[in-house]
Design an enzyme around this catalytic site. Structure first.
Site, PDB file in Angstrom:
ATOM      1  N   CYS A 140       0.815  -1.221   0.000  1.00  8.82           N
ATOM      2  CA  CYS A 140       0.000   0.000   0.000  1.00  8.82           C
ATOM      3  C   CYS A 140       0.848   1.272   0.000  1.00  8.82           C
ATOM      4  CB  CYS A 140      -0.962  -0.005   1.184  1.00  8.82           C
ATOM      5  SG  CYS A 140      -2.177  -1.322   1.025  1.00  8.82           S
ATOM      6  N   HIS A 287      -3.678   7.122   1.576  1.00  6.94           N
ATOM      7  CA  HIS A 287      -4.005   5.774   1.157  1.00  6.94           C
ATOM      8  C   HIS A 287      -5.425   5.448   1.640  1.00  6.94           C
ATOM      9  CE1 HIS A 287      -3.863   1.695   0.094  1.00  6.94           C
ATOM     10  NE2 HIS A 287      -3.969   1.270   1.341  1.00  6.94           N
ATOM     11  N   ASN A 317      -9.930  -0.523  -1.401  1.00  3.17           N
ATOM     12  CA  ASN A 317      -8.477  -0.394  -1.275  1.00  3.17           C
ATOM     13  C   ASN A 317      -7.825  -0.964  -2.535  1.00  3.17           C
ATOM     14  OD1 ASN A 317      -5.789  -0.483  -0.601  1.00  3.17           O
ATOM     15  ND2 ASN A 317      -6.068  -1.526   1.355  1.00  3.17           N
TER      16      ASN A 317
HETATM   17  N1  COA Z   1     -18.491  -9.375   7.187  1.00  5.59           N
HETATM   18  C1  COA Z   1     -19.060  -9.684   8.373  1.00  5.59           C
HETATM   19  N2  COA Z   1     -18.343  -9.994   9.467  1.00  5.59           N
HETATM   20  C2  COA Z   1     -17.012  -9.979   9.365  1.00  5.59           C
HETATM   21  C3  COA Z   1     -16.363  -9.654   8.162  1.00  5.59           C
HETATM   22  C4  COA Z   1     -17.150  -9.357   7.039  1.00  5.59           C
HETATM   23  N3  COA Z   1     -16.626  -9.034   5.857  1.00  5.59           N
HETATM   24  N4  COA Z   1     -15.039  -9.723   8.374  1.00  5.59           N
HETATM   25  C5  COA Z   1     -14.857 -10.068   9.639  1.00  5.59           C
HETATM   26  N5  COA Z   1     -16.039 -10.225  10.240  1.00  5.59           N
HETATM   27  C6  COA Z   1     -16.319 -10.620  11.624  1.00  5.59           C
HETATM   28  C7  COA Z   1     -15.198 -11.415  12.231  1.00  5.59           C
HETATM   29  O1  COA Z   1     -15.356 -12.793  11.914  1.00  5.59           O
HETATM   30  C8  COA Z   1     -15.391 -11.155  13.682  1.00  5.59           C
HETATM   31  O2  COA Z   1     -16.428 -11.964  14.173  1.00  5.59           O
HETATM   32  P1  COA Z   1     -16.370 -12.581  15.651  1.00  5.59           P
HETATM   33  O3  COA Z   1     -16.347 -11.389  16.577  1.00  5.59           O
HETATM   34  O4  COA Z   1     -17.611 -13.395  15.723  1.00  5.59           O
HETATM   35  O5  COA Z   1     -15.105 -13.380  15.720  1.00  5.59           O
HETATM   36  C9  COA Z   1     -15.845  -9.722  13.690  1.00  5.59           C
HETATM   37  O6  COA Z   1     -16.408  -9.444  12.401  1.00  5.59           O
HETATM   38  C10 COA Z   1     -14.696  -8.757  13.869  1.00  5.59           C
HETATM   39  O7  COA Z   1     -15.260  -7.651  14.386  1.00  5.59           O
HETATM   40  P2  COA Z   1     -14.372  -6.524  14.935  1.00  5.59           P
HETATM   41  O8  COA Z   1     -13.167  -7.019  15.624  1.00  5.59           O
HETATM   42  O9  COA Z   1     -15.235  -5.609  15.713  1.00  5.59           O
HETATM   43  O10 COA Z   1     -13.928  -5.845  13.566  1.00  5.59           O
HETATM   44  P3  COA Z   1     -13.138  -4.517  13.443  1.00  5.59           P
HETATM   45  O11 COA Z   1     -13.947  -3.382  13.953  1.00  5.59           O
HETATM   46  O12 COA Z   1     -11.747  -4.682  13.951  1.00  5.59           O
HETATM   47  O13 COA Z   1     -13.061  -4.359  11.892  1.00  5.59           O
HETATM   48  C11 COA Z   1     -11.577  -4.572  10.056  1.00  5.59           C
HETATM   49  C12 COA Z   1     -12.372  -5.314  11.130  1.00  5.59           C
HETATM   50  C13 COA Z   1     -10.837  -5.615   9.210  1.00  5.59           C
HETATM   51  C14 COA Z   1     -12.534  -3.801   9.186  1.00  5.59           C
HETATM   52  C15 COA Z   1     -10.602  -3.600  10.769  1.00  5.59           C
HETATM   53  O14 COA Z   1      -9.825  -4.301  11.704  1.00  5.59           O
HETATM   54  C16 COA Z   1      -9.709  -2.909   9.817  1.00  5.59           C
HETATM   55  O15 COA Z   1     -10.137  -2.145   8.986  1.00  5.59           O
HETATM   56  N6  COA Z   1      -8.397  -3.133   9.917  1.00  5.59           N
HETATM   57  C17 COA Z   1      -7.461  -2.565   8.982  1.00  5.59           C
HETATM   58  C18 COA Z   1      -7.558  -3.329   7.704  1.00  5.59           C
HETATM   59  C19 COA Z   1      -6.803  -2.700   6.601  1.00  5.59           C
HETATM   60  O16 COA Z   1      -6.847  -1.510   6.456  1.00  5.59           O
HETATM   61  N7  COA Z   1      -6.111  -3.502   5.793  1.00  5.59           N
HETATM   62  C20 COA Z   1      -5.390  -3.047   4.678  1.00  5.59           C
HETATM   63  C21 COA Z   1      -4.250  -2.213   5.131  1.00  5.59           C
HETATM   64  S1  COA Z   1      -3.298  -1.570   3.890  1.00  5.59           S
END
Ligand code: COA
Length: 360
Positions: A140, A287, A317
């Protein structure tokens, strides 16, 4: 003939950094963006389209990421195809041909093939040979790294015209099933390109003012694609496939926390190195990983939200393509105008992060 720059070009804030290469008459040699192009595949994939394939929902995706839709390529389209379309548009905007280029730098984490680099495939598709062609694999942060590499070569006089492209085909590499849902919803395909040319400018004239690059490899496995690779007994095997190691893996929380911290730091570093304040920046091209990350950076730095240009709702992204895609979109919609101070900052797998500050 351009005057030769210093043998090395340290970064602003480091001892010996020149603001540009002075020619003795008060002008500087800077790299300037003279053309921008982009390419988005026509196929729109909405959150509801994904919800029909995996256990997710439009509500979950919008609330957690701000993404509403993304573009995915058709099966026959490659990263170098998207790069070619974006590059051709950038070259046309710059008013030069591919044969005028001294260097092609392509940033991608989704290369056409393991080797040679995708920049070579792009070069062949552009119908030229002879100039340098280089891949940057910094995910990224790839476009920022690629611009920085080009900037060093241009300011030192090693080359006069460089094409810098960020291009990605993510859709073919994602695990589009419920076990892969955390990553499958985040990424889109696309490409963006800029032509950078070395030229004389006044101190308050246009061009790249600075770039800053960073990495912390201790976070390498918090966002990575484990296989294929030479780390295994075989580069690729049935065992690796069975363990699903050919799909990207992410520690979403660690990425989120580090992205907010490092992107904010990168902005502060960029403006400080140029004797500016964040208020002096007219447009932020961050980004686009997650809208919440960019909102947190905006809040942490006290930025005016209208100065932060987001595209994540429509493009998701697109990794190395994100910043040039945003730049092209900002130009197209009249948000980016002559004389503006623009700050680009990114964070991604590696971990890698960095910034670029430029005057348009
Ligand atoms: N749809 C529905 N549920 C989903 C899901 C999706 N696409 N992806 C994950 N989940 C679920 C997980 O299984 C988990 O369930 P559980 O609690 O039963 O185990 C839950 O959602 C996770 O929730 P939470 O921890 O509250 O999510 P979050 O608020 O941390 O959000 C991301 C998850 C991935 C959106 C967040 O961590 C994020 O944006 N991180 C950075 C990612 C990123 O930018 N990556 C690229 C970088 S260059």
């Amino acid at each position: 003939m351009l005057p030769l720059g210093p043998a090395s070009a340290p970064q602003p804030g480091h001892p010996g950094y020149p603001p540009g290469v002075a020619d003795g008459e008060g002008f500087l040699i800077r790299a300037r963006i003279t053309g921008v192009g982009s390419c988005l595949p026509p196929r729109v994939v909405t959150n509801d389209d994904l919800a029909a394939l995996i256990d997710t929902s439009d509500e979950w995706i919008v609330q957690r990421t701000g993404i509403r839709e993304r573009r995915w390529v058709e099966p026959e389209v490659t990263t170098s195809d998207l790069a070619l379309a974006a590059a051709s548009e950038a070259l046309e905007a710059a008013g030069i041909g591919a044969s005028d280029l001294d260097m092609i730098i392509l940033a991608t984490l989704s290369p056409d093939h393991e080797f040679p680099g995708t920049a070579c495939f792009l070069q062949a598709k552009l119908g030229v040979a002879g100039c340098a062609a280089l891949d940057v694999r910094q995910q990224c942060t790839g476009f920022i790294y690629a611009v920085s590499v080009a900037d060093q070569f241009l300011r030192t006089g090693f080359c006069r015209r460089a094409l810098v492209v960020g291009a990605e085909v993510h859709s073919k590499g994602l695990d589009v099933s419920t076990p892969g849902r955390d990553l499958a919803v985040l990424f889109g395909d696309g490409a963006g390109a800029v032509v950078l040319e070395a030229g004389e400018t006044a101190a308050d004239g246009p061009g790249i003012l600075s770039t800053h690059l960073h990495a912390d490899g201790s976070g390498a496995t918090d966002l990575w694609l484990p296989a294929p690779g030479m780390a295994y007994e075989r580069f690729m095997s049935a065992d690796l496939l069975e363990r699903r190691l050919q799909f990207p893996q992410m520690n979403g929380r660690a990425v989120y926390v580090n992205a907010v911290k490092r992107m904010a730091e990168a902005v502060v570093e960029a403006v400080a190195a140029n004797g500016m304040k964040v208020e002096d920046v007219d447009l932020f091209l961050f980004h686009q990983a997650n809208l919440r990350i960019n909102e947190a950076v905006t809040e942490r730095l006290g930025l005016l939200p209208e100065r932060v240009f987001n595209t994540i709702d429509r493009f998701a992204n697109t990794t190395a393509a994100t910043i040039p895609l945003g730049m092209h979109e900002a130009l197209r919609t009249g948000r980016l105008e002559k004389g503006m101070v623009v700050c680009g900052a990114a964070f991604g797998s590696g971990f890698t992060w960095g910034s670029m500050l430029l005057r348009w």
